[in-house]
Write a protein that holds these residues in place. Structure first.
Motif, PDB file in Angstrom:
ATOM      1  N   LYS A   1       2.026   4.693  -0.997  1.00  0.00           N
ATOM      2  CA  LYS A   1       1.438   5.798  -1.764  1.00  0.00           C
ATOM      3  C   LYS A   1       2.300   7.027  -1.551  1.00  0.00           C
ATOM      4  O   LYS A   1       2.733   7.313  -0.438  1.00  0.00           O
ATOM      5  CB  LYS A   1       0.015   6.070  -1.302  1.00  0.00           C
ATOM      6  CG  LYS A   1      -0.932   4.934  -1.605  1.00  0.00           C
ATOM      7  CD  LYS A   1      -2.353   5.286  -1.241  1.00  0.00           C
ATOM      8  CE  LYS A   1      -3.261   4.174  -1.694  1.00  0.00           C
ATOM      9  NZ  LYS A   1      -3.752   3.371  -0.624  1.00  0.00           N
TER      10      LYS A   1
ATOM     11  N   GLY B   1       0.788  -1.229   0.000  1.00  0.00           N
ATOM     12  CA  GLY B   1       0.000   0.000   0.000  1.00  0.00           C
ATOM     13  C   GLY B   1       0.817   1.275   0.000  1.00  0.00           C
ATOM     14  O   GLY B   1       0.356   2.291   0.523  1.00  0.00           O
TER      15      GLY B   1
ATOM     16  N   ALA C   1       3.818  10.610   2.047  1.00  0.00           N
ATOM     17  CA  ALA C   1       3.910   9.194   1.689  1.00  0.00           C
ATOM     18  C   ALA C   1       3.364   8.354   2.832  1.00  0.00           C
ATOM     19  O   ALA C   1       3.352   8.793   3.987  1.00  0.00           O
ATOM     20  CB  ALA C   1       5.356   8.802   1.398  1.00  0.00           C
ATOM     21  N   GLU C   2       2.935   7.153   2.497  1.00  0.00           N
ATOM     22  CA  GLU C   2       2.458   6.206   3.513  1.00  0.00           C
ATOM     23  C   GLU C   2       2.695   4.790   3.013  1.00  0.00           C
ATOM     24  O   GLU C   2       2.794   4.554   1.806  1.00  0.00           O
ATOM     25  CB  GLU C   2       0.980   6.438   3.816  1.00  0.00           C
ATOM     26  CG  GLU C   2       0.082   6.272   2.603  1.00  0.00           C
ATOM     27  CD  GLU C   2      -1.333   6.741   2.861  1.00  0.00           C
ATOM     28  OE1 GLU C   2      -2.209   5.873   3.085  1.00  0.00           O
ATOM     29  OE2 GLU C   2      -1.562   7.950   2.837  1.00  0.00           O
TER      30      GLU C   2
ATOM     31  N   ARG D   1       2.177  11.044  -2.050  1.00  0.00           N
ATOM     32  CA  ARG D   1       1.171  12.091  -2.214  1.00  0.00           C
ATOM     33  C   ARG D   1       1.725  13.413  -2.738  1.00  0.00           C
ATOM     34  O   ARG D   1       1.059  14.107  -3.474  1.00  0.00           O
ATOM     35  CB  ARG D   1       0.484  12.355  -0.873  1.00  0.00           C
ATOM     36  CG  ARG D   1      -0.049  11.105  -0.210  1.00  0.00           C
ATOM     37  CD  ARG D   1      -1.459  10.874  -0.587  1.00  0.00           C
ATOM     38  NE  ARG D   1      -1.993   9.703   0.091  1.00  0.00           N
ATOM     39  CZ  ARG D   1      -2.867   8.904  -0.453  1.00  0.00           C
ATOM     40  NH1 ARG D   1      -3.287   9.119  -1.671  1.00  0.00           N
ATOM     41  NH2 ARG D   1      -3.321   7.871   0.210  1.00  0.00           N
TER      42      ARG D   1
END
Length: 162
Positions: A112, A110, A151-152, A114
């Motif tokens: 991501k 997951g 971000a994650e 941003r």
């Protein structure tokens, strides 16, 4: 270590350390310049969470090629900063039991991105332990600049003898 560790009151889940300087970080994880991507750790709660700080400067070696006229800190380096922050949390949680062990990445899920991270940004990486089963730990992390999520990811690591 009075210079490298300031203690705050204990929390329900474990002892809280307010600040770990780069010397303490280098005792916890084997990374060194130019691949040490955590400058300071703050608000570490053993067994639960912590925040790593990465000061992004134009002097980073990656900016020679990523990208020379438009420097952007690579997403993989952000993920690595998350992993190193989690590594510090693991070692500080395990204490003497972590002596001679290394924290190895197993998976990233997951992820991501941003917003771009650029020179001059201070990235704050917030890491939370989701679970631990034996020598496998799972974490969630968010990287923020000026309070905005950049971000994650969720990821797992295994603790093994070096």
């Amino acid at each position: 270590m009075a210079d490298s560790e300031d203690k705050a009151p204990e929390s329900a889940g474990g002892e809280t350390l307010t600040t770990l300087d780069v010397g303490r970080i280098m005792q916890a994880i084997p990374h060194r310049f130019p691949f040490l991507l955590v400058d300071r750790v703050v608000d570490l709660v053993r067994g639960q969470s912590c925040t790593g700080i990465k000061n992004v400067t134009i002097n980073e070696h990656v900016f020679q090629g990523h990208f020379p006229r438009h420097p952007v800190f690579p997403g993989v380096m952000i993920i690595e900063s998350m992993a190193q922050t989690a590594g510090v949390l693991v070692v500080e949680t395990l204490g003497p039991e972590a002596q001679g062990k290394l924290v190895y990445f197993m998976s990233v899920e997951g992820a991501k991105f941003r917003k771009p991270v650029v020179p001059g940004d201070q990235m704050r990486v917030h890491v939370t332990k989701l679970r631990q089963r034996g020598n496998v730990w799972k974490f969630s992390a968010e990287a923020k600049v000026d309070g905005a999520v950049v971000a994650e990811a969720t990821y797992a690591a295994m603790i093994l003898d070096s």
